[in-house]
Each structure stands twice: as C-alpha cells, then as structure tokens.
Design an enzyme around this catalytic site. Structure first.
Site, PDB file in Angstrom:
ATOM      1  CB  ILE A  70      -0.900   0.018   1.017  1.00 13.99           C
ATOM      2  CG1 ILE A  70      -1.852  -1.343   1.354  1.00 13.99           C
ATOM      3  CG2 ILE A  70      -1.912   1.274   1.379  1.00 13.99           C
ATOM      4  CD1 ILE A  70      -2.454  -1.777   0.344  1.00 13.99           C
ATOM      5  N   GLY A  71       1.905   1.308   0.864  1.00 11.52           N
ATOM      6  CA  GLY A  71       2.874   2.413   1.039  1.00 11.52           C
ATOM      7  C   GLY A  71       2.373   3.387   1.713  1.00 11.52           C
ATOM      8  CB  CYS A 130       6.195   0.322   6.785  1.00  9.97           C
ATOM      9  SG  CYS A 130       5.389   0.208   4.864  1.00  9.97           S
ATOM     10  CE  LYS A 165       3.033  -4.230  12.730  1.00  9.83           C
ATOM     11  NZ  LYS A 165       1.742  -4.003  12.295  1.00  9.83           N
ATOM     12  CG  ASN A 192       5.070  -4.558   9.497  1.00  8.01           C
ATOM     13  OD1 ASN A 192       4.339  -4.822   8.735  1.00  8.01           O
ATOM     14  ND2 ASN A 192       5.262  -3.360   9.785  1.00  8.01           N
ATOM     15  CB  THR A 193       4.346  -7.804   6.070  1.00  7.53           C
ATOM     16  OG1 THR A 193       5.181  -6.456   5.884  1.00  7.53           O
ATOM     17  CG2 THR A 193       2.874  -7.565   6.345  1.00  7.53           C
ATOM     18  N   GLY A 217      -0.433 -13.364   6.564  1.00  6.95           N
ATOM     19  CA  GLY A 217      -1.399 -14.538   6.401  1.00  6.95           C
ATOM     20  C   GLY A 217      -0.862 -15.639   7.056  1.00  6.95           C
ATOM     21  N   GLY A 265      -4.102  -9.012  11.637  1.00  4.01           N
ATOM     22  CA  GLY A 265      -4.137  -8.254  10.546  1.00  4.01           C
ATOM     23  C   GLY A 265      -4.905  -8.747   9.218  1.00  4.01           C
TER      24      GLY A 265
END
Lengths: 304, 240
Positions: A70-71, A130, A165, A192-193, A217, A265
């Site tokens: 998404i940014g 991020c 985070k 985070n991802t 996920g 999430g």
C-alpha cells in the site's frame, strides 16, 4: 465483559487481548459488528504529510496469505487528528493505539508528539518495519543502533507509552528487541510483514507495481510465533504478537509463546468478522484446554 | 446493508470462450443497485475475488466472469449445489436517478456483464437506451440474446467475425445525453474523448477486503484518492 479475557499491557487493562492490526481496520468495521467488543484498535500508520501511497496493483494472492504494498497511504497527521480520530470516537469508546510512521527521525518525533497530546491515544506504536516505503519505514528497524536512537528520541519527547513494531526481515530479532528495550521502549509489537515478491508465470513480470511487498497471512505464523518466543526470553517489556493469527487457537499459541496481547491483520480483510469470532471463541477454547484466565498462560511454553 | 452469507450455486456454465455465467440464490429481501459487486471466497485461495453483479431477479444473483487466473479457474469448476462464502452487496453502483433520457451504454469484453443489470433497470424506467458492445472475436460474445430481447444492441468485433469490424468506439453515435461504460481502460478513455464528461465509468482493480479497509484498490481522482471498492467502483467521468 467477561473478565477471564482481561490482559494488561503495562498498567493498561484491556477487556481482551484482541486488537486489529494497523492498516487492516477502520471504523467501517462498525457496519459489521459493535467494535467496542475489541480490546483496542491500532490505527492505520500516520505520517507527517499526507501520502497517496504506491501505484496499483498493490495486492496479490499467494499460497497461505497475501502480499501488499500500500505504501502507508494516509491523510497526514493533521487530518487524522481532526477527522479520522473523531470518526473512530463515534463508534469506539476505548483508548486506541496510534501507529506512527515517517521518512526521517524528525518526522517520527513530530507525529509522536502530535499524538502524545491526544486523550484517546493510550499507546504510540512506532512502525519501524513497513517494507513498502522508500525512505524510513523498515530501513529504521533493521539495525540495533538506529532502533535505539529513534526510540530514545521519541521516548524523550513523549509522555505516552511507546511500543516498537519490529520487522521480521532481520538476522537477529532478539538483539533489535533488546536494543528497543534498552532505549526505553515500553513494549514491542512482533512482527510486521515479511518482504516478498509475486511474479506472473505467463508474462514473467512482477505482479505488484512496487515489485516487493509485505507478505502476511497464516503462512507467516510459525515465523512470527518463533520470534515472539525468542524475544520473550530476552526482554521484560510486554509483547503484542502479530503475524498470521486467524482463530482463537492462534491467540492461545502466541500468548503461550509470550505475547500479552495480539494483533489481527490480514484475517480482517478476508473475513470482516475475524476479530469478533476470535473473541467469541476464546472462552470456549479456554474451557476446552482448562485455562481459567487467559493472562495466566502468557509465556507458559517456556516453563514446559 | 452489507452482509456475509453462504449462497447456493444453482448453475455455473460456460457461455463463451473462457467466460462463465454463475447463478447464486440469495433470497428476495435485498435490493441491489446495478454496478455493485460481490466478494467471493474460493476454497484454496486466501483473498476473495470481486465480481460485478450481472443480473438480479427473483432472489437470484447472476455473475458473468472470465477465467483470467487460478482463482477464476477454480471458480469455474464449482458445481451446482455447492455454497460459496460471499460478502455483498459492495460498492456504490451506478447513479441512475438523474433525469437524462437518451442514454448510451458501452461495454468492452467481460466489462459488458454489469451493464446488463443496468440496461434492464433503465429500460424498466422507460429510458431510451442503446447498448454498444465490443468484443475481440465471435467466440467471446456473450449475452447477445439477453440484451437484444430488451432493446437496441450493437456489436462489433475486432476481427469482423460478427457485427461491425473494428473497435466499438469507432461506431458510437455521438447523439446522446448521457453514457455508462465498463471495459478496458483504453476503451473507456476513448469513450470519454468521444462522448465527453457526461457519463459514468465502472472501474476494475485488484482488491483485498472489498469494503474500504485495506486501501488496495485506490485510484487518483481530481478530488483526491478514492477507493474503487468503497467510493466506487462507479465514478463520474468528470472525476478524472
């Protein structure tokens, strides 16, 4: 509210450990259920200036999860304070977690200070992880010294508790977590991802416009769970576990590994009732496993 | 009101090359606006797949979709009698309240699907409507009878295997008060150049949630960033 689900993040008492993760939740969810059942909510990461984010496509399917880039799209701190938080307040009567992003240390401090004056905000969640922005974001979260420096700066300029985070895209999560603790952070959000890519087999081209994207996920759960487990043994500050959680068993596993609360999430995006279902199912699962109070299980995997 | 429910598939058939028509039972107590969509969970896939509503009558939702990847391929293999986890209705839909009378609808390829429900609705309102449908070739044409039985339906194919040969935008009659369009981005842009700003576009974008939370499907408009799933998928031509 059922007090067998109560947990503490420091001295903040939550009705239950279930918190929707930043970027996957908005007041729109009140069209699906009464969002006051949630422990708290982590807002979409906010930056100093408005950001449009990356060009589309921003999402892709992958086995066991999704990629997103998404940014950090957001209307900027001023609008978040004047428009977004009041909208939340109409639907949500508990304290919230404000997620802070930026391109520079000054930006992080600026946004943190703005949120610091808000009564509705209980915790500042500092997003050093991020993967989808060129400057700042994850680049600040990959190195112990940078994490220490930025946490210390924010901590020195804010009264509220700060939770960092962290990114899973590191060699040694423990050293970075310890560095955050040493700098004065009040807690950690793990994780985070993971950085990933999706390529179209037919054209050979990357699917996401920004090429790399954050993988989330159920597929990342074992990694996130491992990081919570490793970090718990090495820090004293509370951990909010995050990564692939989609049901009550997952919550129990993360808390057993050492999480005091959890964030949900991408599950919210696939099933808007994910958080509600988890809160409804937790007491049933606790009964099944003979757990009296959920907070009793925090870190129990380490004692067995 | 949006809802999540398990809808029974009552048919799922090939109607043109790689194009399927699926009918789902949802009960009669809901109202849909043409242009709205469903977000469908397919077993074995993580993200839902957004699908425009092609028709809604007597409690039956019809979707028409093209196989473009593994998700839609799996959807095409679902047999009747199964139930699908669906979130619906999503998006704003076409704004059809305005009092224009002489309307043109332009669809390209599978983008024609949501325009069928729109066409039916406008005809029930006794509007004068012409539908232009552009396809690549004869084997990809679908719903010709359905459209033709309601009103004026003009086809073109790029290879000339049916109807006018060439692009649909080459044969548009400029004499119209208002237009609605859905199809490839280049086609919609050409429509705007030819017919002006007095119209609406139905956009397509990769989505995750479909209800406004994740910011995956955002587009830039003159009035700022908008979510295709929430402020769209229908936009006024003058927003771009």
């Amino acid at each position: 509210m059922n007090n067998i689900l109560n947990v503490n993040l420091g001295n903040w008492r939550l009705d239950n450990p279930v918190i929707p993760a930043s970027g996957t939740f908005g007041y729109e969810f009140s069209q699906w259920y009464d969002i006051n059942i949630l422990g708290s909510i982590s807002l979409k990461t906010t930056t100093r200036e408005p950001r449009f984010g990356n060009s589309t496509p921003r999402v892709a399917e992958c086995v066991g999860g999704m990629l997103n880039s998404i940014g950090l799209q957001n209307p900027g701190i001023e609008k978040v304070i004047s428009e977004e938080i009041p909208k939340f307040k109409k639907n949500f009567n508990k304290k919230i977690i404000a997620s802070v992003g930026g391109n520079s240390i000054e930006d992080y401090v600026f946004v943190s200070k703005m949120f610091d004056s808000m009564e509705e905000v209980e915790i500042l969640e500092i997003n050093l992880s991020c993967p989808n922005v060129k400057n700042g974001g994850m680049s600040f979260g990959l190195d112990e010294k940078t994490v220490y420096h930025i946490c210390e700066k924010i901590k020195n300029s804010c009264k509220k508790k700060i939770y960092i985070k962290l990114s899973p895209n590191v060699t040694d999560i423990v050293s970075i977590a310890k560095s955050a603790e040493l700098s004065g952070a009040d807690g950690l959000v793990l994780v985070n991802t993971l950085l990933g890519i999706a390529i179209d087999a037919c054209s050979g081209k990357p699917i996401i416009s920004n090429i790399f994207a954050g993988f989330s996920g159920p597929a990342i759960k074992p990694i996130a769970l491992r990081m919570v487990y490793q970090v718990f043994k090495n820090v004293k500050i509370p951990i909010i576990g995050c990564g692939g959680i989609r049901n009550a068993d997952d919550v129990i596993e993360f808390m057993s590994a050492g999480a005091s609360a959890v964030q949900i999430g991408s599950a919210n995006l696939v099933n808007p009732f994910s958080c509600k279902n988890i809160i409804d199912d937790l007491p049933k699962k606790m009964k099944k496993y003979g757990i009296q109070k959920i907070e009793e299980i925090i870190g129990r995997s380490h004692c067995i | 009101m949006k809802k999540q429910d398990f809808l029974k598939v009552i048919s799922n058939n090939l109607i043109a090359k790689n194009i399927f028509k699926m009918c789902l039972v949802c009960g009669c107590d809901l109202e849909f606006i043409p242009g709205q969509f469903l977000n469908i969970k397919i077993d074995g896939f993580y993200l839902r797949r957004p699908m425009s509503i092609c028709d809604f009558e007597n409690g039956i939702i019809t979707i028409v979709y093209k196989i473009v990847g593994k998700g839609t391929e799996a959807l095409s293999k679902i047999s009747k009698g199964n139930k699908l986890d669906v979130i619906f209705p999503l998006g704003n839909g076409f704004d059809i309240k305005k009092s224009y009378d002489n309307i043109t609808i332009i669809g390209g390829g599978v983008g024609l699907a949501p325009l069928y429900f729109l066409f039916k609705t406008l005809k029930k309102m006794n509007k004068k409507v012409i539908v232009y449908a552009g396809f690549r070739t004869l084997s990809e044409i679908f719903f010709e009878e359905e459209f033709s039985s309601i009103g004026e339906f003009i086809i073109s194919t790029q290879d000339g295997t049916k109807g006018n040969k060439g692009l649909i935008i080459d044969i548009l009659d400029k004499d119209c008060d208002y237009y609605f369009t859905c199809g490839p981005a280049l086609m919609m842009e050409s429509v705007r150049k030819i017919l002006g700003q007095n119209g609406q576009f139905l956009l397509e974008e990769r989505m995750a949630c479909g209800f406004g939370a994740c910011m995956s499907c955002v587009c830039k408009t003159k009035f700022g960033a908008k979510r295709v799933c929430k402020e769209g998928p229908v936009f006024f031509a003058n927003e771009f």
